[in-house]
Motif scaffolding. Structure first.
Motif, PDB file in Angstrom:
ATOM      1  N   ILE A   1       0.946  -1.168   0.014  1.00 15.76           N
ATOM      2  CA  ILE A   1       0.027   0.034   0.115  1.00 15.76           C
ATOM      3  C   ILE A   1       0.863   1.291  -0.023  1.00 15.76           C
ATOM      4  N   LYS A   2       1.843   1.260   0.854  1.00 18.38           N
ATOM      5  CA  LYS A   2       2.846   2.401   0.941  1.00 18.38           C
ATOM      6  C   LYS A   2       3.448   2.605  -0.266  1.00 18.38           C
ATOM      7  N   ALA A   3       4.081   1.428  -0.782  1.00 12.28           N
ATOM      8  CA  ALA A   3       4.596   1.528  -2.044  1.00 12.28           C
ATOM      9  C   ALA A   3       4.038   2.221  -3.285  1.00 12.28           C
ATOM     10  N   LYS A   4       2.618   1.946  -3.510  1.00  9.74           N
ATOM     11  CA  LYS A   4       1.715   2.248  -4.454  1.00  9.74           C
ATOM     12  C   LYS A   4       1.383   3.786  -4.214  1.00  9.74           C
ATOM     13  N   ILE A   5       1.310   4.182  -2.918  1.00  6.38           N
ATOM     14  CA  ILE A   5       1.048   5.651  -2.595  1.00  6.38           C
ATOM     15  C   ILE A   5       2.186   6.301  -2.987  1.00  6.38           C
TER      16      ILE A   5
END
Length: 83
Positions: free
Chosen positions: A4-8
């Motif tokens: 999730i963090k990587a996509k954001i």
């Protein structure tokens, strides 16, 4: 860094140029956010993570950092999974 963090971070990086945005860095304080970008960010979160951002979710604190956006997504997806 979780998925999730990587996509954001990947999404935000498109708008932040050469700035290496850190997970706890305040995107509003950096001056990168205007109302149009804020709308794009909300739409990205809704579409990317298949969640609905409600009016009560539209708080600066939920969108201020990569970590706060990640926490919002995790809370919203946890609610969906428990229904």
């Amino acid at each position: 860094m979780n998925e999730i963090k990587a996509k954001i971070k990947s999404f935000l990086s498109k708008f932040f140029g050469n700035h290496d945005l850190q997970p706890d860095e305040d995107i509003f304080a950096l001056g990168f956010v205007n109302s149009m970008f804020a709308m794009q960010l909300v739409l990205f979160v809704e579409q990317e993570f298949q969640i609905a951002i409600e009016n009560e979710d539209l708080e600066f604190e939920n969108f201020r950092t990569i970590n706060s956006i990640t926490n919002l997504v995790e809370r919203k997806t946890a609610v969906i999974m428990h229904k």
